[in-house]
Scaffold this motif. Structure first.
Motif, PDB file in Angstrom:
ATOM      1  N   ILE A 215       0.856  -1.210   0.000  1.00 25.78           N
ATOM      2  CA  ILE A 215       0.000   0.000   0.000  1.00 25.78           C
ATOM      3  C   ILE A 215       0.883   1.248   0.000  1.00 25.78           C
ATOM      4  CG2 ILE A 215      -1.743   1.287   1.325  1.00 25.78           C
ATOM      5  CD1 ILE A 215      -2.876  -1.324   0.228  1.00 25.78           C
ATOM      6  N   ILE A 216       1.956   1.222   0.782  1.00 28.66           N
ATOM      7  CA  ILE A 216       2.849   2.389   0.866  1.00 28.66           C
ATOM      8  C   ILE A 216       3.421   2.708  -0.522  1.00 28.66           C
ATOM      9  CG2 ILE A 216       5.027   3.241   1.844  1.00 28.66           C
ATOM     10  CD1 ILE A 216       4.390   1.473   4.349  1.00 28.66           C
ATOM     11  N   ILE A 217       3.945   1.681  -1.185  1.00 27.92           N
ATOM     12  CA  ILE A 217       4.519   1.924  -2.520  1.00 27.92           C
ATOM     13  C   ILE A 217       3.438   2.449  -3.472  1.00 27.92           C
ATOM     14  CG2 ILE A 217       5.470   0.778  -4.585  1.00 27.92           C
ATOM     15  CD1 ILE A 217       7.297  -0.812  -2.816  1.00 27.92           C
ATOM     16  N   ALA A 218       2.253   1.839  -3.412  1.00 28.82           N
ATOM     17  CA  ALA A 218       1.172   2.265  -4.318  1.00 28.82           C
ATOM     18  C   ALA A 218       0.805   3.731  -4.068  1.00 28.82           C
ATOM     19  CB  ALA A 218      -0.044   1.365  -4.112  1.00 28.82           C
ATOM     20  N   LYS A 219       0.765   4.133  -2.806  1.00 25.92           N
ATOM     21  CA  LYS A 219       0.408   5.524  -2.463  1.00 25.92           C
ATOM     22  C   LYS A 219       1.451   6.509  -3.000  1.00 25.92           C
ATOM     23  CE  LYS A 219      -3.412   5.572  -0.061  1.00 25.92           C
ATOM     24  NZ  LYS A 219      -4.557   6.281  -0.659  1.00 25.92           N
ATOM     25  N   TYR A 220       2.720   6.186  -2.767  1.00 24.10           N
ATOM     26  CA  TYR A 220       3.769   7.112  -3.217  1.00 24.10           C
ATOM     27  C   TYR A 220       3.920   7.096  -4.738  1.00 24.10           C
ATOM     28  CZ  TYR A 220       4.816   8.424   1.499  1.00 24.10           C
ATOM     29  OH  TYR A 220       4.703   8.952   2.758  1.00 24.10           O
ATOM     30  N   LEU A 221       3.470   6.003  -5.332  1.00 27.54           N
ATOM     31  CA  LEU A 221       3.510   5.921  -6.799  1.00 27.54           C
ATOM     32  C   LEU A 221       2.525   6.920  -7.405  1.00 27.54           C
ATOM     33  CD1 LEU A 221       5.110   4.301  -8.835  1.00 27.54           C
ATOM     34  CD2 LEU A 221       3.348   2.547  -8.812  1.00 27.54           C
ATOM     35  N   GLU A 222       1.372   7.075  -6.745  1.00 26.73           N
ATOM     36  CA  GLU A 222       0.392   8.068  -7.241  1.00 26.73           C
ATOM     37  C   GLU A 222       1.022   9.458  -7.252  1.00 26.73           C
ATOM     38  OE1 GLU A 222      -2.951   7.590  -4.629  1.00 26.73           O
ATOM     39  OE2 GLU A 222      -3.476   5.613  -5.448  1.00 26.73           O
ATOM     40  N   GLU A 238      16.168   7.290 -10.912  1.00 21.41           N
ATOM     41  CA  GLU A 238      14.744   7.541 -10.625  1.00 21.41           C
ATOM     42  C   GLU A 238      14.262   6.689  -9.450  1.00 21.41           C
ATOM     43  OE1 GLU A 238      12.507   7.000 -14.213  1.00 21.41           O
ATOM     44  OE2 GLU A 238      13.166   8.915 -15.068  1.00 21.41           O
ATOM     45  N   LYS A 239      14.701   5.434  -9.411  1.00 22.01           N
ATOM     46  CA  LYS A 239      14.277   4.562  -8.300  1.00 22.01           C
ATOM     47  C   LYS A 239      14.831   5.084  -6.969  1.00 22.01           C
ATOM     48  CE  LYS A 239      13.340   0.418 -10.963  1.00 22.01           C
ATOM     49  NZ  LYS A 239      13.829  -0.854 -11.461  1.00 22.01           N
ATOM     50  N   GLU A 240      16.044   5.639  -7.019  1.00 27.12           N
ATOM     51  CA  GLU A 240      16.653   6.221  -5.822  1.00 27.12           C
ATOM     52  C   GLU A 240      15.815   7.412  -5.359  1.00 27.12           C
ATOM     53  OE1 GLU A 240      19.096   5.808  -2.917  1.00 27.12           O
ATOM     54  OE2 GLU A 240      18.766   4.214  -4.350  1.00 27.12           O
ATOM     55  N   GLU A 266      10.678  -1.740   4.736  1.00 25.26           N
ATOM     56  CA  GLU A 266      10.354  -2.845   3.812  1.00 25.26           C
ATOM     57  C   GLU A 266       9.968  -2.303   2.437  1.00 25.26           C
ATOM     58  OE1 GLU A 266       8.567  -6.914   5.820  1.00 25.26           O
ATOM     59  OE2 GLU A 266       7.182  -5.288   5.388  1.00 25.26           O
ATOM     60  N   ALA A 267       9.181  -1.231   2.439  1.00 24.47           N
ATOM     61  CA  ALA A 267       8.749  -0.634   1.165  1.00 24.47           C
ATOM     62  C   ALA A 267       9.972  -0.167   0.370  1.00 24.47           C
ATOM     63  CB  ALA A 267       7.805   0.526   1.426  1.00 24.47           C
ATOM     64  N   ILE A 268      10.908   0.516   1.067  1.00 22.66           N
ATOM     65  CA  ILE A 268      12.110   1.025   0.389  1.00 22.66           C
ATOM     66  C   ILE A 268      12.915  -0.133  -0.196  1.00 22.66           C
ATOM     67  CG2 ILE A 268      14.341   2.175   0.821  1.00 22.66           C
ATOM     68  CD1 ILE A 268      12.698   3.838   3.010  1.00 22.66           C
ATOM     69  N   LYS A 269      13.007  -1.210   0.596  1.00 29.80           N
ATOM     70  CA  LYS A 269      13.792  -2.376   0.160  1.00 29.80           C
ATOM     71  C   LYS A 269      13.157  -3.067  -1.057  1.00 29.80           C
ATOM     72  CE  LYS A 269      14.194  -6.434   2.397  1.00 29.80           C
ATOM     73  NZ  LYS A 269      13.627  -6.911   3.611  1.00 29.80           N
ATOM     74  N   ASN A 270      11.829  -2.977  -1.172  1.00 32.01           N
ATOM     75  CA  ASN A 270      11.120  -3.712  -2.230  1.00 32.01           C
ATOM     76  C   ASN A 270      10.810  -2.892  -3.479  1.00 32.01           C
ATOM     77  OD1 ASN A 270      10.473  -6.575  -1.366  1.00 32.01           O
ATOM     78  ND2 ASN A 270       9.849  -5.438   0.458  1.00 32.01           N
TER      79      ASN A 270
END
Length: 533
Positions: A215-222, A238-240, A266-270
């Motif tokens: 969910i965290i990654i999905a939120k920051y992706l928006e 860009e990933k950095e 975990e989100a940062i690692k994944n």
């Protein structure tokens, strides 16, 4: 209360974890034929009898000799002079009473002459120490009947296997490093709604630190999309930058020091794996575009009917994507949040599989077969494994041996390194040539080793000439192979027995990917290699 395991579950616990109930069922309904109960042969069968193969039949016309007893644990001195097929069957049978052992006291070449159909009834035929001419004849019979054939050989300090199977399909290939199927680059409607139900800013501290990393990654992706023209972070830079964005989202205490939020770590690692674009790999694309997938008939095997159902889904409802796998990795989250997210994926996977099942049903009906001829369970498993489907096509032995179709490129390029395992292959082919000319292998009689060295050298050169192979074989190898005297040392046979049984189980269960098509083990250097010949 601990669940009670049946004796079978206890006994086969480890392997059930590897290939599951359905894999075990396949093993228990298989019937394997072993030609020649030499030490290599009995070692292979031992490793199939212990995990519970349904039945085996040993074909062997030899009588037990003192030499057999010296290197074969499955023969004892009382057996000398008796049928080797019978003696080995009786002792192997003692390892597992659930396995049915049979034997035929006849040489394979006699059986081939009198009853070639005999071999067509088996799930798999394994030959050991079989002379080349018999091996090639048997290979032709099995190839026509589409029976997998595993040729095995221990020759001094060399182990050899060759797999000949026209087509072998694998649903569960169990890849070592499979990426998760999360669809964060293109969330499906239910996932998008679930992501939208979270508001990270208004959460209390406990909820914020227990939100699943997906969910965290999905939120920051928006957020990232709105600032980067709806493009995923692609390169390292860009990933950095995207990782920094997530890192800035970690809550800070009143002194401005970031809190410990393991879910954000975990989100940062994944980030790397989670943002991999969802696409279909080339080997699966090839399956979809193949002839068998295109033309479904009443004779089409289940694998191809299911592959067609998945292809229909991809082209229609899936918008170019495979059915969802439906599993998520373990992660830091409270139980409710984790289970709710898991259910979103699981339910979508079930819906996708149901759509695929409809496509399959219509193909089955079109060729006059009942819808239930492929089970719902099989379809679900196929959909779950769709990203890792594999089809193996080996070349036949006659293609490998024919001057017109020999794989010269593979041989020549490997022999750029004169000590490549490929030299062992050329030597094995040369000792077979020696056998054809002298009706025995080189060095079998100690007093002839010297003469045999020059005879074997002639065989090596004639082989290289026949195939116009511009390579050279060191004299050391010719001397070494004469010293072997075609012996079958137990240590090499035991290793080959383990490797061959493992390949046999892959072929029987249609799980994990077998090698294609030649395997060589060098016990002198403890190295091995596979070649496509």
């Amino acid at each position: 209360m601990a669940e009670h395991k049946t004796s079978k579950e206890q006994r086969y616990d480890r392997q059930l974890r590897l290939w599951g109930d359905h894999g075990q069922d396949a093993l228990e309904s298989a019937h394997v034929c072993l030609i020649n109960a030499t030490v290599s042969g009995t070692e292979i069968l031992k490793n199939l009898v212990l995990p519970g193969i349904g039945a085996f039949t040993i074909v062997d016309g030899h009588k037990v000799t003192g030499e057999d007893v010296g290197n074969n644990f499955f023969l004892c001195s009382d057996s000398i002079g008796k049928s080797r097929a019978q003696a080995a069957t009786e002792l192997l049978q003692e390892l597992n009473s659930d396995v049915s052992g049979n034997f035929v006291e006849e040489d394979a070449d006699k059986l081939l002459e009198n009853d070639p159909e005999f071999f067509n009834r088996f799930s798999l035929v394994i030959s050991v120490q079989l002379p080349e001419s018999v091996c090639l004849r048997l290979a032709c019979v099995l190839w026509k009947a589409s029976v997998p054939f595993l040729v095995c050989r221990t020759y001094g300090l060399v182990g050899y296997m060759r797999l000949a199977v026209k087509e072998h399909t694998v649903v569960e290939s169990h890849p070592d490093s499979a990426l998760e199927d999360l669809r964060l680059d293109a969330p499906f409607t239910e996932l998008r709604n679930h992501i939208n139900s979270y508001d990270l800013d208004s959460m209390d501290k406990k909820d914020h630190s227990h939100t699943p990393w997906i969910i965290i990654i999905a939120k920051y992706l928006e957020q990232w999309y709105s600032e980067h023209d709806f493009q995923l972070p692609k390169n390292y830079k860009e990933k950095e930058a995207f990782r920094h964005l997530i890192r800035d989202g970690i809550r800070k205490n009143e002194n401005g020091v970031p809190e410990e939020e393991e879910n954000f770590d975990e989100a940062i690692k994944n980030v790397n794996t989670a943002l991999n674009p969802t696409k279909i790999c080339s080997s699966v694309e090839e399956i979809f575009s193949s002839e068998q997938c295109e033309n479904i008939t009443s004779q089409t095997p289940e694998f191809w009917v299911m592959a067609r159902g998945v292809r229909d889904f991809v082209q229609n409802e899936g918008n170019g994507k495979l059915p969802l796998r439906g599993t998520i990795p373990d992660m830091i989250a409270d139980s409710d949040k984790f289970i709710n997210l898991q259910n979103v994926y699981r339910e979508k996977a079930m819906q996708d599989a149901a759509v695929v099942a409809k496509h399959i049903e219509s193909h089955l009906q079109a060729v006059g077969k009942p819808a239930e001829s492929i089970s719902e369970q099989d379809i679900k498993l196929f959909c779950k494994s769709a990203a890792f489907l594999r089809v193996l096509h080996c070349r036949s032995l006659s293609e490998e041996y024919s001057v017109e179709t020999v794989n010269k490129d593979e041989i020549t390029s490997c022999m750029d390194n004169p000590d490549s395992e490929m030299v062992l292959y050329l030597m094995l082919r040369s000792v077979d040539r020696f056998y054809q000319q002298h009706s025995r292998y080189p060095g079998v009689y100690n007093y002839q080793v010297e003469e045999d060295i020059s005879r074997l050298k002639v065989c090596v050169n004639s082989l290289l000439q026949e195939y116009t192979l511009n390579v050279s074989v060191k004299d050391d190898y010719i001397h070494e192979f004469c010293r072997y005297g075609a012996a079958e040392p137990h240590t090499v046979a035991a290793l080959l027995g383990g490797a061959a049984a493992q390949e046999a189980i892959k072929l029987i269960t249609h799980q994990f990917v077998p090698f294609n098509n030649t395997f060589l083990y060098n016990a002198m250097s403890q190295t091995s290699a596979t070649f496509q010949l």
